[in-house]
Design a protein around this motif. Sequence first.
Motif, PDB file in Angstrom:
ATOM      1  N   ASP A 192       0.864  -1.175   0.000  1.00 20.02           N
ATOM      2  CA  ASP A 192       0.000   0.000   0.000  1.00 20.02           C
ATOM      3  C   ASP A 192       0.902   1.227   0.000  1.00 20.02           C
ATOM      4  O   ASP A 192       1.935   1.251   0.687  1.00 20.02           O
ATOM      5  N   SER A 236       2.920   9.914  -5.954  1.00 22.97           N
ATOM      6  CA  SER A 236       1.731   9.777  -5.127  1.00 22.97           C
ATOM      7  C   SER A 236       1.338  11.121  -4.538  1.00 22.97           C
ATOM      8  O   SER A 236       2.185  11.897  -4.099  1.00 22.97           O
ATOM      9  N   SER A 349     -11.015   0.035  -2.453  1.00 20.62           N
ATOM     10  CA  SER A 349      -9.575  -0.149  -2.633  1.00 20.62           C
ATOM     11  C   SER A 349      -9.185  -0.463  -4.063  1.00 20.62           C
ATOM     12  O   SER A 349      -8.045  -0.214  -4.468  1.00 20.62           O
ATOM     13  N   ASN A 375     -11.672   4.315  -5.420  1.00 16.95           N
ATOM     14  CA  ASN A 375     -10.990   5.420  -4.758  1.00 16.95           C
ATOM     15  C   ASN A 375      -9.491   5.449  -5.025  1.00 16.95           C
ATOM     16  O   ASN A 375      -8.810   6.370  -4.603  1.00 16.95           O
ATOM     17  N   VAL A 376      -8.970   4.422  -5.701  1.00 16.66           N
ATOM     18  CA  VAL A 376      -7.512   4.297  -5.875  1.00 16.66           C
ATOM     19  C   VAL A 376      -7.197   4.248  -7.368  1.00 16.66           C
ATOM     20  O   VAL A 376      -7.432   3.229  -8.030  1.00 16.66           O
ATOM     21  N   SER A 379      -5.208   1.204  -8.918  1.00 18.99           N
ATOM     22  CA  SER A 379      -5.584  -0.132  -8.456  1.00 18.99           C
ATOM     23  C   SER A 379      -5.878  -1.049  -9.639  1.00 18.99           C
ATOM     24  O   SER A 379      -6.086  -0.613 -10.775  1.00 18.99           O
TER      25      SER A 379
END
Length: 609
Positions: A192, A236, A349, A375-376, A379
Motif C-alpha cells: 500500500d 503519489s 480499494s 478510490n484508488v 488499483s
Amino acid sequence: MCGIIAAAAQRDAAPLLIAGLKALEYRGYDSAGLAVLEERQLRRVRAKGKVREMEAIYLADPFPGSTGIAHTRWATHGVPNEENAHPHMVGRVALVHNGIIENHASLREKLQAKGYLFTSETDTEVMTALIDAHISKGMRLRDAVLAAVQELEGAYAIAVISSDEPGRVVGARRGAPLLIGVGIGENFLGSDAQALVQITNKIIYLDDGDVVEISRGNMQIYTIAGERVERAVHESELSVDAVERGEYRHYMQKEIFEQPRAVANTLETRIGANGVLPNIFGVNGEELLEKVKGLHIIACGTSYHAGMVAKYWIEEHARLPVSVEVASEYRYREAVVPEGTLLVAISQSGETADTLAAMRESHRRGYLGTLAICNVPESSVVREADLKLMTRAGPEIGVASTKAFTTQLAVLALLTLHLAKQQGLDATRYNDLCVQLQRLPRAIDEALQIEPQIIKLAERFVHRHHALFLGRGMHHPVALEGSLKLKEISYIHAEAYPAGELKHGPLALVDEDMPVVAVAPNGPLLDKLKSNLQEVRARGGELIVFADTAAHIDESTTRSLILRIDAAGEFIAPAVFTVPLQLLAYHVAVLRGTDVDQPRNLAKSVTVE
C-alpha cells in the motif's frame, strides 16, 4: 488485508519497517513481525497482537541491518499466534506474504518428502520452503522466486530475502497488490502506498504476474515468464497529514466529518450549471454509454449497499434495468447477460479479491464493457476496466467505510444523471436532480450537526445486544448500511429489513429490549412506513426514527424518539440519512470500549476470498 513493507536501504531497516507497519495498521491484523539481513545473517522478531508489542520485543534487543521485510498478518491458515506470524524462515530464506495459496497442501507433501520440516500451519511457510529448495539447486534468489511462482495456485503478494544475497529483496504479485517505492539510493516494496508515504512519494505499481528485484541503487522488473519489463513511475499525492488523526479521537470519526469535503471533491469539475459535464468517464465513455441497455453492478459489503441504492435511482430516472449482486456469489454462477449490458464494479480499494475476480470473469460473458468506481487510481480494478470514475474520497483508514460510501453514492448519482439525460429524462426533472446533487455536501454538513443528540442516543444502546433497522424503497440499503456499521464496530447484533417485511417474520423479535431504528424520509412511501412503525409500537418496541424535517411524523402519536434531519431532496436523501447512522454506530462503539478503527476479525482491504 495483511500489510507488507520491505527495504533495501542505506540505513538500518528495522525502524523504517516498523514505521511502515504502523501506517498499515488500519488494514486490520492479528500479529506482526520483521526480519532483517546483515552480513549473511537473518534475524527475526514476531508477536501476536499489535505492532507496538512486536516493536517492544525488538527494542529490548535491537539488531542492525539495512535489508529487511516486515508484515502484519490477518489469519487465514492457522490461528493467530507467534508460530503462524510472518516473516517465515526456512533455511536461508525469509518471506512475507499476502493472499492464499490454494495448492499448499500438495506442495507441503512434496517438500516434506525432501526433508523439510514445518513449524506452522500456514501456506506461507510452504512457499518459503519451496523457494529455499530452488536455491538449493544453485539458483539465485530472483530465479528461485520465478521458478516457485510457476508452481503456485492462488493469490499472493510476497517479499523475500535470502542470507546468500545481502542487500537484495525480491517481490512478486498475482491477485494481491504490491508496489515499489523509489527512494534516493534505496528502494522499497509495499502492499500500500501508505506504508511508504513517510519515505518516498515516487511509486511504481506492479502489474499482475510481475516479479521484481530491488537493491539500494537498482531495480529490475520481470514478467512471470522471466522477461524484463518497464513500469511507469508515479508521484503519489498521498501526504503524511492525510493519514493522521488530527483533533479527532479515531480515524472513523475524522472520516465521518470529512464527508462534506470528500463529496464536494468527488463532484468538482463533473457537474455544473447545465448538468453533468461531458467526458467524465474518459475519452470513449460517451460512445460506450450510449449503447447501454442495462447494468449489472457487482460489489461487496458497503459498496454493495451503494449499488443497491443506484438500482433504485437508475431504474426510476433512466428507465434501464439494473441487477446488483454480491461479487463473491456472481463469480460462481453462470449469469445471463442481455445484449448491451454494462458491468459496473464498485470497490473502495480497487483490490477487493472477489470484485476483481468477478470483473475478470465477466470478460468471457459478453458484456458491453466494464466501468470501475473506485478510490484508488492505480488499483487493479481501475486499470483493468474499460471506463472508470474515481470517488476522490482520499485515504480512508478506518476499517468501517464511511466517506467511501457517500462518495460512491455521489459517483453513482452522476452516472444516473448521465444515463437519465441520455435516455430522455424530462429537462425540468433532470435540472432538479442536478440541483439536489450539488446541494449534497452542504446537506451532509448539516446532518453532522446532529452529533450531540446522537451521543445521548448512544447511551440507550450501549447495553443492548440486538437492534433492528428498517427502511423502505431506496432507504432499505441505507438501513442495511446502518446495521452493518453498528455490528462492525460495536459488536451488537443488528439486522435490517424492508419495513414492509415486518409482518413476514421480524416482528416476532420485537419487544422492549429490541430497539428499532427507522429511516423516514419524506416521499410516497412515508404513510406506509408510519403504519409499519405503529406495528412496532403496538408490540412494546422502542422506536428511534430518523425523520425528514418535511415528513411530519408526530412524536406524541408514535411515542417514539424522533431525530429530525433535512434531507434537502428525495434524490440525495440516502446519502444524507446515512450520516447519522454512522455517528450512532461510532458513539455506541466508543461507549462500549471497542477498537473502533480496527474491529476484531475484520480487514480494510479484503484481498483473499
